[in-house]
Motif scaffolding. Structure first.
Motif, PDB file in Angstrom:
ATOM      1  N   ALA A   1      30.319   4.358  13.788  1.00 27.57           N
ATOM      2  CA  ALA A   1      29.836   3.012  13.456  1.00 27.57           C
ATOM      3  C   ALA A   1      30.490   1.988  14.379  1.00 27.57           C
ATOM      4  O   ALA A   1      31.688   2.079  14.680  1.00 27.57           O
ATOM      5  CB  ALA A   1      30.147   2.692  12.000  1.00 27.57           C
ATOM      6  N   GLY A   2      29.672   1.061  14.840  1.00 23.29           N
ATOM      7  CA  GLY A   2      30.133   0.065  15.792  1.00 23.29           C
ATOM      8  C   GLY A   2      29.933   0.467  17.235  1.00 23.29           C
ATOM      9  O   GLY A   2      30.096  -0.365  18.142  1.00 23.29           O
ATOM     10  N   GLY A   3      29.569   1.717  17.467  1.00 27.03           N
ATOM     11  CA  GLY A   3      29.370   2.214  18.815  1.00 27.03           C
ATOM     12  C   GLY A   3      27.983   1.900  19.356  1.00 27.03           C
ATOM     13  O   GLY A   3      27.185   1.201  18.722  1.00 27.03           O
ATOM     14  N   SER A   4      27.711   2.454  20.538  1.00 25.96           N
ATOM     15  CA  SER A   4      26.455   2.170  21.235  1.00 25.96           C
ATOM     16  C   SER A   4      25.804   3.454  21.728  1.00 25.96           C
ATOM     17  O   SER A   4      26.487   4.447  21.995  1.00 25.96           O
ATOM     18  CB  SER A   4      26.716   1.262  22.441  1.00 25.96           C
ATOM     19  OG  SER A   4      27.279   0.029  22.052  1.00 25.96           O
ATOM     20  N   LEU A   5      24.497   3.406  21.844  1.00 27.86           N
ATOM     21  CA  LEU A   5      23.717   4.479  22.455  1.00 27.86           C
ATOM     22  C   LEU A   5      22.587   3.854  23.248  1.00 27.86           C
ATOM     23  O   LEU A   5      22.081   2.787  22.886  1.00 27.86           O
ATOM     24  CB  LEU A   5      23.129   5.420  21.405  1.00 27.86           C
ATOM     25  CG  LEU A   5      24.047   6.462  20.780  1.00 27.86           C
ATOM     26  CD1 LEU A   5      23.295   7.204  19.664  1.00 27.86           C
ATOM     27  CD2 LEU A   5      24.559   7.447  21.805  1.00 27.86           C
TER      28      LEU A   5
ATOM     29  N   GLY B   1      10.864  13.092  19.758  1.00 25.93           N
ATOM     30  CA  GLY B   1      11.950  12.444  19.049  1.00 25.93           C
ATOM     31  C   GLY B   1      13.315  12.875  19.540  1.00 25.93           C
ATOM     32  O   GLY B   1      13.481  13.954  20.123  1.00 25.93           O
ATOM     33  N   THR B   2      14.299  12.013  19.295  1.00 22.63           N
ATOM     34  CA  THR B   2      15.692  12.311  19.616  1.00 22.63           C
ATOM     35  C   THR B   2      16.555  11.872  18.437  1.00 22.63           C
ATOM     36  O   THR B   2      16.350  10.798  17.874  1.00 22.63           O
ATOM     37  CB  THR B   2      16.124  11.629  20.928  1.00 22.63           C
ATOM     38  OG1 THR B   2      17.454  12.016  21.262  1.00 22.63           O
ATOM     39  CG2 THR B   2      16.062  10.102  20.838  1.00 22.63           C
ATOM     40  N   GLN B   3      17.488  12.711  18.060  1.00 23.50           N
ATOM     41  CA  GLN B   3      18.294  12.457  16.870  1.00 23.50           C
ATOM     42  C   GLN B   3      19.422  11.480  17.177  1.00 23.50           C
ATOM     43  O   GLN B   3      20.156  11.652  18.161  1.00 23.50           O
ATOM     44  CB  GLN B   3      18.889  13.762  16.339  1.00 23.50           C
ATOM     45  CG  GLN B   3      19.827  13.603  15.159  1.00 23.50           C
ATOM     46  CD  GLN B   3      19.108  13.207  13.887  1.00 23.50           C
ATOM     47  OE1 GLN B   3      18.055  13.751  13.567  1.00 23.50           O
ATOM     48  NE2 GLN B   3      19.663  12.246  13.143  1.00 23.50           N
ATOM     49  N   VAL B   4      19.559  10.487  16.311  1.00 21.64           N
ATOM     50  CA  VAL B   4      20.686   9.543  16.372  1.00 21.64           C
ATOM     51  C   VAL B   4      21.445   9.663  15.061  1.00 21.64           C
ATOM     52  O   VAL B   4      20.859   9.519  13.987  1.00 21.64           O
ATOM     53  CB  VAL B   4      20.188   8.100  16.584  1.00 21.64           C
ATOM     54  CG1 VAL B   4      21.338   7.107  16.422  1.00 21.64           C
ATOM     55  CG2 VAL B   4      19.550   7.956  17.958  1.00 21.64           C
ATOM     56  N   THR B   5      22.727   9.922  15.161  1.00 19.86           N
ATOM     57  CA  THR B   5      23.566  10.026  13.971  1.00 19.86           C
ATOM     58  C   THR B   5      24.753   9.086  14.130  1.00 19.86           C
ATOM     59  O   THR B   5      25.487   9.177  15.117  1.00 19.86           O
ATOM     60  CB  THR B   5      24.067  11.463  13.756  1.00 19.86           C
ATOM     61  OG1 THR B   5      22.934  12.350  13.679  1.00 19.86           O
ATOM     62  CG2 THR B   5      24.869  11.569  12.470  1.00 19.86           C
ATOM     63  N   VAL B   6      24.903   8.205  13.153  1.00 20.21           N
ATOM     64  CA  VAL B   6      25.993   7.236  13.177  1.00 20.21           C
ATOM     65  C   VAL B   6      26.928   7.545  12.018  1.00 20.21           C
ATOM     66  O   VAL B   6      26.518   7.479  10.850  1.00 20.21           O
ATOM     67  CB  VAL B   6      25.470   5.797  13.082  1.00 20.21           C
ATOM     68  CG1 VAL B   6      26.628   4.805  13.222  1.00 20.21           C
ATOM     69  CG2 VAL B   6      24.421   5.539  14.153  1.00 20.21           C
ATOM     70  N   SER B   7      28.147   7.879  12.329  1.00 20.79           N
ATOM     71  CA  SER B   7      29.119   8.221  11.288  1.00 20.79           C
ATOM     72  C   SER B   7      29.915   6.979  10.879  1.00 20.79           C
ATOM     73  O   SER B   7      30.144   6.082  11.682  1.00 20.79           O
ATOM     74  CB  SER B   7      30.066   9.310  11.788  1.00 20.79           C
ATOM     75  OG  SER B   7      30.816   8.833  12.892  1.00 20.79           O
ATOM     76  N   SER B   8      30.313   6.975   9.622  1.00 24.50           N
ATOM     77  CA  SER B   8      31.056   5.814   9.107  1.00 24.50           C
ATOM     78  C   SER B   8      32.547   5.963   9.327  1.00 24.50           C
ATOM     79  O   SER B   8      33.032   6.998   9.714  1.00 24.50           O
ATOM     80  CB  SER B   8      30.763   5.641   7.612  1.00 24.50           C
ATOM     81  OG  SER B   8      31.110   6.816   6.924  1.00 24.50           O
TER      82      SER B   8
END
Length: 124
Positions: free
Chosen positions: A14-18, A117-124
Motif C-alpha cells: 500500500a502506498g506503492g506504484s505500478l 488482463g494483468t493481476q494487481v495485488t496491493v498488500s496492506s
C-alpha cells in the motif's frame, strides 16, 4: 483484428506504484479508443480510465482521485496506466479494452475487444 496485451501487474505494498502497459497491434492505433478496467474478486468489472486519440481530458473513475494517470504513446501504439498511492482496494485483474473510434461513455459495454488482463495485488 485488434490485439491487446497487458503487462506490468504485480504485488506492491500500500502506498506503492505500478505502471501498466497495453500494447495494441493489428490495427491503426489512432483509430481506436482505449480503456482500462478492473475486476476485484467477487465484484463486477468497473472502468478505471479511458482515452482516445482526440482526448485532451481522459476519463477517470471517481475512485482514482488523482492517483492514476493514463497516457497514450502513439509512436509505440501503447497506452499506459501509471498508478500511484495504491490501496488494498485497488487489488484486482486489470484489463485494457479497445473501441473503434471515440468513446461516448467509459463503460464496459461500449468497448469491443479485450485483453487477457494483468493481476494487481496491493498488500496492506
Amino acid at each position: 483484428e485488434v490485439q491487446l496485451v497487458e503487462s506490468g501487474g504485480g504485488l506492491v505494498q500500500a502506498g506503492g506504484s505500478l505502471n501498466l502497459s497495453c500494447a495494441v497491434s493489428g490495427v491503426d492505433f489512432l483509430d481506436y479508443a482505449i480503456g482500462w478496467f478492473r475486476q476485484a474478486p467477487g465484484k463486477e468489472r468497473e472502468a478505471v480510465s479511458c482515452i482516445s486519440s482526440s482526448d485532451f481530458f481522459p476519463h477517470y473513475g471517481d475512485f482514482v482521485k488523482g492517483r492514476f494517470t493514463i497516457v497514450s504513446d502513439n509512436a509505440k501504439s501503447t497506452v499506459y496506466l501509471h498508478m500511484n498511492n495504491l490501496k488494498p482496494e485497488d487489488t484486482g485483474v486489470y484489463y485494457c479494452a479497445a473501441r473503434y473510434g471515440t468513446y461516448y461513455l467509459c463503460s464496459e459495454p461500449v468497448f469491443e475487444s479485450w485483453g487477457q488482463g494483468t493481476q494487481v495485488t496491493v498488500s496492506s
